[in-house]
Design a protein around this motif. Structure first.
Motif, PDB file in Angstrom:
ATOM      1  N   LEU A   1       6.218 -52.428 -73.546  1.00 45.71           N
ATOM      2  CA  LEU A   1       6.950 -51.971 -74.741  1.00 45.71           C
ATOM      3  C   LEU A   1       7.999 -52.990 -75.181  1.00 45.71           C
ATOM      4  CD1 LEU A   1       7.408 -48.211 -73.802  1.00 45.71           C
ATOM      5  CD2 LEU A   1       6.062 -49.109 -75.712  1.00 45.71           C
TER       6      LEU A   1
ATOM      7  N   GLU B   1       6.140 -55.690 -77.057  1.00 47.33           N
ATOM      8  CA  GLU B   1       5.733 -55.197 -78.382  1.00 47.33           C
ATOM      9  C   GLU B   1       6.923 -55.130 -79.329  1.00 47.33           C
ATOM     10  OE1 GLU B   1       3.735 -51.459 -77.945  1.00 47.33           O
ATOM     11  OE2 GLU B   1       2.107 -52.320 -76.755  1.00 47.33           O
TER      12      GLU B   1
ATOM     13  N   ASP C   1       9.149 -48.054 -80.352  1.00 45.43           N
ATOM     14  CA  ASP C   1       9.077 -48.717 -79.038  1.00 45.43           C
ATOM     15  C   ASP C   1      10.418 -48.643 -78.309  1.00 45.43           C
ATOM     16  OD1 ASP C   1       6.427 -49.347 -79.325  1.00 45.43           O
ATOM     17  OD2 ASP C   1       6.773 -51.431 -79.948  1.00 45.43           O
TER      18      ASP C   1
END
Length: 118
Positions: free
Chosen positions: A36, A39, A52
Protein backbone atom coordinates in the motif's frame (compact mmCIF):
# COMPACT_ATOMS: atom_id res chain seq x y z
CA UNK A 1 7.38 12.65 13.68
CA UNK A 2 7.11 15.37 11.04
CA UNK A 3 5.71 13.88 7.85
CA UNK A 4 4.88 17.10 6.05
CA UNK A 5 1.86 17.91 3.97
CA UNK A 6 2.16 15.05 1.49
CA UNK A 7 1.79 12.44 4.27
CA UNK A 8 4.43 10.10 2.89
CA UNK A 9 4.56 7.40 5.57
CA UNK A 10 7.05 5.21 3.70
CA UNK A 11 10.07 6.02 5.86
CA UNK A 12 8.19 5.25 9.11
CA UNK A 13 6.35 2.02 8.26
CA UNK A 14 8.01 0.28 5.29
CA UNK A 15 9.83 -2.89 6.33
CA UNK A 16 12.92 -1.94 4.29
CA UNK A 17 13.37 1.13 6.52
CA UNK A 18 13.99 -1.02 9.63
CA UNK A 19 17.75 -1.05 9.18
CA UNK A 20 20.02 1.86 9.98
CA UNK A 21 19.61 4.73 8.98
CA UNK A 22 15.90 4.06 8.36
CA UNK A 23 13.15 5.74 10.37
CA UNK A 24 11.11 2.58 11.04
CA UNK A 25 12.26 2.52 14.66
CA UNK A 26 9.33 0.29 15.67
CA UNK A 27 10.87 -2.45 13.45
CA UNK A 28 7.40 -2.86 11.93
CA UNK A 29 7.05 -5.33 9.04
CA UNK A 30 3.83 -6.00 7.15
CA UNK A 31 3.76 -6.96 3.45
CA UNK A 32 0.26 -5.50 2.94
CA UNK A 33 1.39 -2.14 4.32
CA UNK A 34 4.55 -2.27 2.18
CA UNK A 35 2.43 -2.78 -0.95
CA UNK A 36 0.00 0.00 0.00
CA UNK A 37 2.88 2.38 0.71
CA UNK A 38 4.32 1.73 -2.75
CA UNK A 39 0.91 2.24 -4.39
CA UNK A 40 0.31 5.47 -2.47
CA UNK A 41 3.70 6.82 -3.56
CA UNK A 42 3.23 5.92 -7.22
CA UNK A 43 -0.37 6.97 -7.85
CA UNK A 44 -1.31 10.41 -9.16
CA UNK A 45 -5.00 9.90 -8.31
CA UNK A 46 -5.73 11.77 -5.03
CA UNK A 47 -8.80 9.63 -4.24
CA UNK A 48 -6.84 6.38 -4.62
CA UNK A 49 -4.01 7.84 -2.54
CA UNK A 50 -6.43 8.78 0.27
CA UNK A 51 -7.92 5.28 0.15
CA UNK A 52 -4.47 3.67 0.37
CA UNK A 53 -3.44 5.96 3.25
CA UNK A 54 -6.63 5.09 5.13
CA UNK A 55 -5.98 1.36 4.65
CA UNK A 56 -2.41 1.86 5.90
CA UNK A 57 -3.68 3.74 8.94
CA UNK A 58 -6.26 1.05 9.72
CA UNK A 59 -3.77 -1.80 9.33
CA UNK A 60 -1.06 -0.15 11.42
CA UNK A 61 -3.61 0.75 14.12
CA UNK A 62 -4.84 -2.86 14.21
CA UNK A 63 -1.29 -4.23 14.47
CA UNK A 64 -0.38 -1.61 17.12
CA UNK A 65 3.39 -1.65 16.50
CA UNK A 66 4.06 1.54 18.46
CA UNK A 67 2.49 3.67 21.16
CA UNK A 68 2.59 7.38 20.41
CA UNK A 69 3.12 9.11 23.72
CA UNK A 70 3.60 12.70 22.65
CA UNK A 71 2.21 15.04 20.02
CA UNK A 72 3.53 18.59 20.29
CA UNK A 73 1.20 21.57 20.15
CA UNK A 74 2.36 24.49 18.06
CA UNK A 75 1.31 27.51 20.12
CA UNK A 76 2.27 30.97 18.96
CA UNK A 77 1.39 34.20 20.69
CA UNK A 78 0.63 37.09 18.38
CA UNK A 79 0.75 40.70 19.59
CA UNK A 80 -2.71 42.27 19.68
CA UNK A 81 -1.61 45.22 17.51
CA UNK A 82 -0.40 42.90 14.71
CA UNK A 83 -3.11 42.59 12.08
CA UNK A 84 -3.64 40.34 9.08
CA UNK A 85 -2.33 37.22 10.83
CA UNK A 86 -3.89 34.04 9.52
CA UNK A 87 -2.19 30.82 10.60
CA UNK A 88 -2.75 27.83 8.29
CA UNK A 89 -2.39 24.22 9.38
CA UNK A 90 1.13 24.10 10.75
CA UNK A 91 3.03 20.95 9.80
CA UNK A 92 6.53 22.41 9.91
CA UNK A 93 7.75 25.30 12.08
CA UNK A 94 8.25 27.57 9.06
CA UNK A 95 4.53 27.33 8.20
CA UNK A 96 3.78 29.97 10.82
CA UNK A 97 5.23 32.53 8.40
CA UNK A 98 3.15 31.42 5.39
CA UNK A 99 1.02 34.59 5.42
CA UNK A 100 3.70 37.03 6.62
CA UNK A 101 3.21 39.18 3.50
CA UNK A 102 -0.24 40.18 4.74
CA UNK A 103 0.79 41.09 8.31
CA UNK A 104 0.70 44.76 9.30
CA UNK A 105 1.15 47.00 12.33
CA UNK A 106 -0.48 50.23 11.19
CA UNK A 107 -2.80 51.28 8.42
CA UNK A 108 -3.56 54.60 6.83
CA UNK A 109 -7.02 56.09 6.84
CA UNK A 110 -8.27 56.26 3.25
CA UNK A 111 -11.51 57.85 2.12
CA UNK A 112 -13.90 55.19 0.82
CA UNK A 113 -14.33 56.82 -2.59
CA UNK A 114 -10.57 56.40 -3.24
CA UNK A 115 -10.72 52.61 -2.84
CA UNK A 116 -12.10 50.98 -6.00
CA UNK A 117 -14.82 48.31 -5.62
CA UNK A 118 -14.75 47.98 -1.85
Amino acid sequence: MVIGRDKDLYAFWDSQERNDPGLNIALYANKTVDTLLEEARQTSDPALRRTDLQKIEDTVAADYPAAFTHAPDFIYSVPQELGGVSLPQITTPSDRFASVASWYLTTEAVWPFLVPNR
